[in-house]
Scaffold this motif. Sequence first.
Motif, PDB file in Angstrom:
ATOM      1  N   ARG A  85       0.935  -0.925   0.209  1.00 32.72           N
ATOM      2  CA  ARG A  85       0.026   0.193   0.136  1.00 32.72           C
ATOM      3  C   ARG A  85       1.420   1.276  -0.566  1.00 32.72           C
ATOM      4  NH1 ARG A  85      -4.363  -0.678   1.482  1.00 32.72           N
ATOM      5  NH2 ARG A  85      -5.669   0.938   2.822  1.00 32.72           N
ATOM      6  N   LEU A  86       1.093   2.328  -0.831  1.00 33.17           N
ATOM      7  CA  LEU A  86       1.885   2.757  -1.423  1.00 33.17           C
ATOM      8  C   LEU A  86       1.709   3.731  -1.511  1.00 33.17           C
ATOM      9  CD1 LEU A  86       4.967   3.141  -2.037  1.00 33.17           C
ATOM     10  CD2 LEU A  86       3.986   3.581  -4.679  1.00 33.17           C
ATOM     11  N   LEU A  87       1.975   4.722  -0.200  1.00 28.76           N
ATOM     12  CA  LEU A  87       2.370   6.444  -0.964  1.00 28.76           C
ATOM     13  C   LEU A  87       3.238   7.030  -1.706  1.00 28.76           C
ATOM     14  CD1 LEU A  87       1.590   7.613   3.529  1.00 28.76           C
ATOM     15  CD2 LEU A  87      -0.002   7.332   1.102  1.00 28.76           C
ATOM     16  N   VAL A  88       2.512   8.524  -2.641  1.00 31.41           N
ATOM     17  CA  VAL A  88       4.109   8.797  -3.239  1.00 31.41           C
ATOM     18  C   VAL A  88       4.822  10.531  -2.322  1.00 31.41           C
ATOM     19  CG1 VAL A  88       4.387   9.750  -5.066  1.00 31.41           C
ATOM     20  CG2 VAL A  88       3.593   7.829  -5.024  1.00 31.41           C
ATOM     21  N   VAL A  98      -1.710   2.257  -5.069  1.00 32.16           N
ATOM     22  CA  VAL A  98      -1.032   3.407  -4.772  1.00 32.16           C
ATOM     23  C   VAL A  98      -2.400   4.259  -3.668  1.00 32.16           C
ATOM     24  CG1 VAL A  98      -0.781   6.092  -5.418  1.00 32.16           C
ATOM     25  CG2 VAL A  98       0.061   4.355  -6.769  1.00 32.16           C
ATOM     26  N   VAL A  99      -2.081   4.693  -2.534  1.00 30.54           N
ATOM     27  CA  VAL A  99      -3.127   4.817  -1.261  1.00 30.54           C
ATOM     28  C   VAL A  99      -3.414   6.699  -1.675  1.00 30.54           C
ATOM     29  CG1 VAL A  99      -3.271   2.533  -0.916  1.00 30.54           C
ATOM     30  CG2 VAL A  99      -2.065   4.452   0.239  1.00 30.54           C
ATOM     31  N   GLY A 100      -2.403   6.986  -1.388  1.00 27.62           N
ATOM     32  CA  GLY A 100      -2.238   8.772  -1.331  1.00 27.62           C
ATOM     33  C   GLY A 100      -0.930   9.330  -2.102  1.00 27.62           C
ATOM     34  N   GLY A 101      -1.128  10.800  -1.657  1.00 31.67           N
ATOM     35  CA  GLY A 101       0.599  11.045  -1.709  1.00 31.67           C
ATOM     36  C   GLY A 101       0.587  12.279  -0.745  1.00 31.67           C
ATOM     37  N   VAL A 102       1.641  12.363  -0.865  1.00 27.28           N
ATOM     38  CA  VAL A 102       2.046  13.850   0.249  1.00 27.28           C
ATOM     39  C   VAL A 102       3.094  14.881  -1.133  1.00 27.28           C
ATOM     40  CG1 VAL A 102       3.455  14.568   2.193  1.00 27.28           C
ATOM     41  CG2 VAL A 102       2.451  12.685   2.521  1.00 27.28           C
ATOM     42  N   ALA A 121      -0.676   2.750   5.052  1.00 27.69           N
ATOM     43  CA  ALA A 121       0.330   3.047   3.680  1.00 27.69           C
ATOM     44  C   ALA A 121       1.168   2.034   4.343  1.00 27.69           C
ATOM     45  CB  ALA A 121       0.760   3.822   3.122  1.00 27.69           C
ATOM     46  N   ASN A 122       1.547   1.073   3.771  1.00 31.46           N
ATOM     47  CA  ASN A 122       3.746   0.285   4.390  1.00 31.46           C
ATOM     48  C   ASN A 122       4.143   0.614   3.412  1.00 31.46           C
ATOM     49  OD1 ASN A 122       2.478  -1.083   1.655  1.00 31.46           O
ATOM     50  ND2 ASN A 122       1.627  -3.000   2.901  1.00 31.46           N
ATOM     51  N   ALA A 123       4.509   1.314   2.162  1.00 31.46           N
ATOM     52  CA  ALA A 123       5.305   1.578   1.811  1.00 31.46           C
ATOM     53  C   ALA A 123       5.641   3.346   1.189  1.00 31.46           C
ATOM     54  CB  ALA A 123       5.995   0.787   0.687  1.00 31.46           C
ATOM     55  N   ALA A 159      10.826   7.769   8.058  1.00 32.01           N
ATOM     56  CA  ALA A 159      10.812   6.775   9.065  1.00 32.01           C
ATOM     57  C   ALA A 159      10.103   7.090  10.605  1.00 32.01           C
ATOM     58  CB  ALA A 159      12.130   6.801   9.229  1.00 32.01           C
ATOM     59  N   ASP A 160      10.064   8.315  10.866  1.00 31.35           N
ATOM     60  CA  ASP A 160       9.704   9.121  11.650  1.00 31.35           C
ATOM     61  C   ASP A 160       8.279   8.404  11.577  1.00 31.35           C
ATOM     62  OD1 ASP A 160      10.664  10.188  14.157  1.00 31.35           O
ATOM     63  OD2 ASP A 160      10.778  11.976  12.924  1.00 31.35           O
ATOM     64  N   ALA A 161       7.029   8.341  10.247  1.00 38.91           N
ATOM     65  CA  ALA A 161       5.962   7.991   9.978  1.00 38.91           C
ATOM     66  C   ALA A 161       5.777   6.491  10.610  1.00 38.91           C
ATOM     67  CB  ALA A 161       4.986   8.016   9.052  1.00 38.91           C
ATOM     68  N   GLY A 162       6.839   5.738  10.474  1.00 33.68           N
ATOM     69  CA  GLY A 162       6.936   4.434  11.078  1.00 33.68           C
ATOM     70  C   GLY A 162       6.212   3.768   9.742  1.00 33.68           C
ATOM     71  N   VAL A 163       6.749   3.837   8.605  1.00 32.76           N
ATOM     72  CA  VAL A 163       6.481   3.251   6.880  1.00 32.76           C
ATOM     73  C   VAL A 163       7.819   2.285   7.541  1.00 32.76           C
ATOM     74  CG1 VAL A 163       6.190   3.688   4.643  1.00 32.76           C
ATOM     75  CG2 VAL A 163       5.901   4.748   6.407  1.00 32.76           C
ATOM     76  N   PRO A 164       7.541   1.296   6.708  1.00 35.14           N
ATOM     77  CA  PRO A 164       9.046  -0.310   6.519  1.00 35.14           C
ATOM     78  C   PRO A 164       9.394   0.205   5.417  1.00 35.14           C
ATOM     79  CG  PRO A 164       6.382  -0.953   6.788  1.00 35.14           C
ATOM     80  CD  PRO A 164       6.658   0.746   7.135  1.00 35.14           C
TER      81      PRO A 164
END
Lengths: 383, 293
Positions: free
Chosen positions: B10-13, B35-39, B71-73, B91-96
């Motif tokens: 589940r990817l963020l961009v 793709v689940v969302g973006g920043v 999201a996990n990526a 990394a702070d948001a906990g994305v592995p």
Amino acid sequence: MNIHEYQAKEILRSYGVPVPPGEIATTPEEAEAIHRKYGGTVVVKAQVHAGGRGKAGGVKLAKTPEEARAQAERILGMEIKGLTVEKVLVTPAEEIASESYVGVIVDRASKRPVFMVSREGGVDIEEVAARSPEAIRRLTVDPRYGLLPHQAYWLACSLYDDPAQQRACAKILQQLYAAFIDSGCSLAEINPLITTPSGEVKAIDAKMNIDDNELFRRPSIAALRDESAEPPAEIRAREAGLTYIKLDGNIGAVVNGAGLAMATMDLIKYYGGEPANFLDIGGSSNPDKVVNALSIITSDPNVRVILFNIFGGITRCDDVANGIVEATRRIDIRVPLVIRLTGTNEALAVEILERAGFGASTSMDEVVEKAVALASNPPGADS
Amino acid sequence: MAIFIDENTRLLVQGITGRDGSFHARQMMEYGTNVVGGVTPGKGGQRFEGPDGKTVPIFNTMEEAVAETGANATVIYVPPAFAADAIMEAADAGVPLIVAITEGIPVLDMTRVYAFVAERGARLVGPNCPGLLSPGKSKVGIMPGQIATPGPVGVVSRSGTLTYEVVYQLTRAGIGQSTCIGIGGDPIIGTSFIDCLAAFEQDPETRAVVLIGEIGGTDEQNAARFIRENMSKPVVGFIAGQTAPPGRRMGHAGAIISGSTGTAAEKMQALEENGIRVARRPIDVVDLIRAVL
């Protein structure tokens, strides 16, 4: 980016490192005048981006103004490892009691800055590392905390036995680290760091390599670039957003991507040819980049054939094809072009090229073999 | 199965509204990546328009994006000046899994980023890499999806277009791939050859691995020892830069022969001494792989 010894010394001086004075001369007359100012014995040192300047005869002592002039006359214009000496540094000669090496690099293996210090100064540290690794003390720095005072002192204690010299050296190491970080270096070294008979610790040669990726945010460092020390074609390429490195062969190559560009050079060699350059047009597919690339390659008189190897991913093959057609309209290209395009919009690209009278292949090996044959037997050459 | 990314990704961009980010977000969605969302800071609350009328939410911060989407990526397309912070934010948001495409991040920034990410237990791929592609399942980054096809070969490389070349040759020869991963051309990268080799060894779908190295550093030499000591699956190697002159940076920031270390010859020798077949030409990878499958 490399900077000259005198520039590295100026940076270190501004951080408080004890560096003897010195001035730059671009003519023998200037060198003579600088000697008159300092008196005594001076060293005249070639300023080029190459190691082994001393061995090449680019570093000489001068006891009188006339001698300084004569030495500068010999060194200016001299070639060292293919680079012409345009400037000399004239600096008072120091009396040397001992020579050490101190340096800091970004270490790929530990992914951190690593200090190396050794009592064996004045020689290439790689030589020392190969011959007697135990003569080098290493320290890995945690980049989040920097070089801590006790760490600097621990390094300094391996170089000197005298307490005052240990303290002086520790201070220099912290100044060196600050200069290394603030200037965006990948390497900063003082070699040699000397002691004088009266016990002072001084830096009499220095080298700094700057990470190119730092230049966008360090304009004062970027301004130190000496364009006279670089081949003009490489400067033009950089300004056009291309990576170009001139080599000695006769097959020009235009490739997208650094890895594929290296593999293309290797394949040219595999089939018995010699690459004339490394050229990466990068990921975007602006036809102007192709025009610039061709104009740079055709300025190399050795080039007898130009090879395109494009793997379309983000780069669109039709954009490259348009660039080739456009370039042949704008530039007088007198050597054959051999073209390989594959990937995104490949069919469209082949159509564009065929309309303009060019053939195109989809096989990398096929075009490289063809280019090698053309380079050794150019059409129209006397047989 | 595949390594690092698959149909559950589940990817963020990060940088989804930028020129590169928006283009590749659409490409990834077209490929079938979830793709689940973006920043993009300042554009939170808007929606990003993907292909076929599909839209995904845009957030101001990674913290919010992860909380809302699970999201996990994440994949990063932000410019070099902001990329180091973007990685640390992820990394702070906990994305592995953090994949950094950006080229041009200062290496001193990466010394701090590497330590920061490692402390938080995240995996960083890149920077200055083309990302990952698990054919038929998920694509994260910029690899052209159409050159790959599902199959038993894992591909790991420091390069971009050279990887495409090899993957394309494999596909044309009817040999598919489990996962293709570009680890990046910079001197300091988050995921090494060894990390990928260990993952391929564990992946039931992968039956053989192609390792594509280049001049600079000693990662290929370390990988060679790792393969002999820890891998049961066959590995085929290729090294670019046999004709590269020493002391010059060959495009990639990390592709430089320093003194006498980092040459192609040294790497090819290390691979062969550890029992790994090395292709002389990219096309030869196909025959060497066919022989071990």
